[in-house]
Design an enzyme around this catalytic site. Structure first.
Site, PDB file in Angstrom:
ATOM      1  N   GLU A  14       0.841  -1.203   0.000  1.00 29.63           N
ATOM      2  CA  GLU A  14       0.000   0.000   0.000  1.00 29.63           C
ATOM      3  C   GLU A  14       0.875   1.251   0.000  1.00 29.63           C
ATOM      4  OE1 GLU A  14      -2.619   1.635  -0.178  1.00 29.63           O
ATOM      5  OE2 GLU A  14      -4.407   0.474   0.294  1.00 29.63           O
ATOM      6  N   ARG A  91      -7.223   0.043  13.229  1.00 26.48           N
ATOM      7  CA  ARG A  91      -5.894   0.546  12.893  1.00 26.48           C
ATOM      8  C   ARG A  91      -6.014   1.729  11.958  1.00 26.48           C
ATOM      9  NH1 ARG A  91      -4.879  -0.644   7.577  1.00 26.48           N
ATOM     10  NH2 ARG A  91      -5.450  -2.673   6.698  1.00 26.48           N
ATOM     11  N   ASN A  93      -5.163   3.633   8.359  1.00 23.56           N
ATOM     12  CA  ASN A  93      -5.145   3.147   6.996  1.00 23.56           C
ATOM     13  C   ASN A  93      -4.435   4.174   6.124  1.00 23.56           C
ATOM     14  OD1 ASN A  93      -5.816   0.927   5.325  1.00 23.56           O
ATOM     15  ND2 ASN A  93      -7.444   2.097   4.377  1.00 23.56           N
ATOM     16  N   ASN A 139      -9.729   5.770   2.988  1.00 21.13           N
ATOM     17  CA  ASN A 139      -8.732   5.366   1.993  1.00 21.13           C
ATOM     18  C   ASN A 139      -8.154   6.584   1.282  1.00 21.13           C
ATOM     19  OD1 ASN A 139      -7.396   2.945   1.164  1.00 21.13           O
ATOM     20  ND2 ASN A 139      -9.382   1.935   1.289  1.00 21.13           N
ATOM     21  N   ASP A 189     -10.009   2.431  -3.861  1.00 22.82           N
ATOM     22  CA  ASP A 189      -9.035   2.313  -2.776  1.00 22.82           C
ATOM     23  C   ASP A 189      -8.167   3.576  -2.783  1.00 22.82           C
ATOM     24  OD1 ASP A 189      -6.977   1.390  -0.977  1.00 22.82           O
ATOM     25  OD2 ASP A 189      -7.473  -0.662  -1.465  1.00 22.82           O
TER      26      ASP A 189
END
Length: 281
Positions: A14, A91, A93, A139, A189
């Site tokens: 990512e 968590r 991101n 995101n 995303d």
């Protein structure tokens, strides 16, 4: 079509970004706590969910299980904010640095719990502010070339949202839909905005990156893997699009059919990006 550029055997890659000072691509492998540093990995306590540049070339800004921190080498050197400390069910991101050097990053619950996440803003004075509540999977986020618009994805809405953005204060107002992606396979995303204002979106489960122009699909880059997570322009001319991918949620059969899953891909789409913003420290 994008081609494999770097095979690293990633689990969940990512946060691709281009470091114009070091001349390299940086990204993370979230569950392994790894940050790619141009030729090798830096290992930090997992999860590490995003990596961004700072005004000190030797120091990186990372998002992790607790919040945001500065890192150098293989160590966390300063904890900047910990809004998720002692919350193992959630968590951080994705995130990004705004044109004024603030950091905006959001969270997600491991169970993908609807409305359990938030979007935060970390100012240059290291004060933390909650920008959005009721988020599910925060995101991609980026800004128009003039900094007056902010594009944002809460993945399960299947929309790219647009805000008016005040660079002076960091205020986000007038939320509306820039693009509804529900007619495409997969979910939006990570994203990046190019030098002309085109919005490039990676599609998780969709095997593609799509450029949107004025809210409509303009160009599509197909990948031979389904789990596409983020994209960013890089290279000396900022004309190469680097794309991260994942192996998460793939069955054994899908993994056999997608041997390049978990690699970094590269494409030359005929557009240029912009230098990455740096968090001011």
């Amino acid at each position: 079509m994008a081609e494999v550029w770097l095979e690293v055997g990633g689990v969940h890659l990512e946060g691709v970004t281009w470091d114009d000072v070091a001349g390299c691509v940086r990204f993370v492998d979230i569950p392994r706590g790894r940050v790619y540093a141009g030729a090798d990995w830096v290992h930090l306590p997992a999860p590490i969910t995003a990596v961004h540049l700072t005004t000190d070339p030797a120091t990186l800004l990372v998002a992790d299980g607790d919040g945001m921190a500065l890192a150098s080498g293989g160590s966390i050197t300063a904890r900047l904010a910990a809004p998720l400390a002692n919350r193992p069910e959630i968590r951080m991101n994705d995130g990004n640095v705004d044109p004024a050097g603030r950091y905006l990053a959001g969270s997600m619950a491991y169970a993908f719990t609807t409305g359990a996440a938030e979007l935060y803003r970390l100012d240059r004075d290291r004060s933390l502010h909650t920008v959005l509540t009721g988020v599910t999977c925060s995101n991609g986020i980026d800004w128009s070339p003039d900094g007056t618009l902010c594009y944002y994805v809460d993945t399960p809405t299947r929309k790219i949202d647009l805000f008016d953005y005040d660079v002076t204060t960091g205020a986000m107002t007038n939320r509306r839909t820039y693009a509804d992606t529900s007619d495409l396979s997969g979910m939006p995303d990570g994203l990046t905005v190019d030098a002309d204002g085109g919005v490039w979106v990676a599609f998780w489960g969709g095997g593609r990156v799509v450029r949107y122009w004025e809210g409509r699909p303009d160009l599509t880059i197909e990948l031979p893997v389904t789990q596409v997570t983020s994209c960013a322009f890089g290279g000396p001319g900022l004309d190469e699009l680097y794309i991260s991918t994942s192996t998460e949620e793939l069955s054994p059969a899908q993994l056999r059919d997608q041997p390049a899953a978990g690699a970094i891909f590269r494409a030359e789409p005929g557009h240029r990006g912009r230098p990455a913003n740096r968090y001011v420290i």
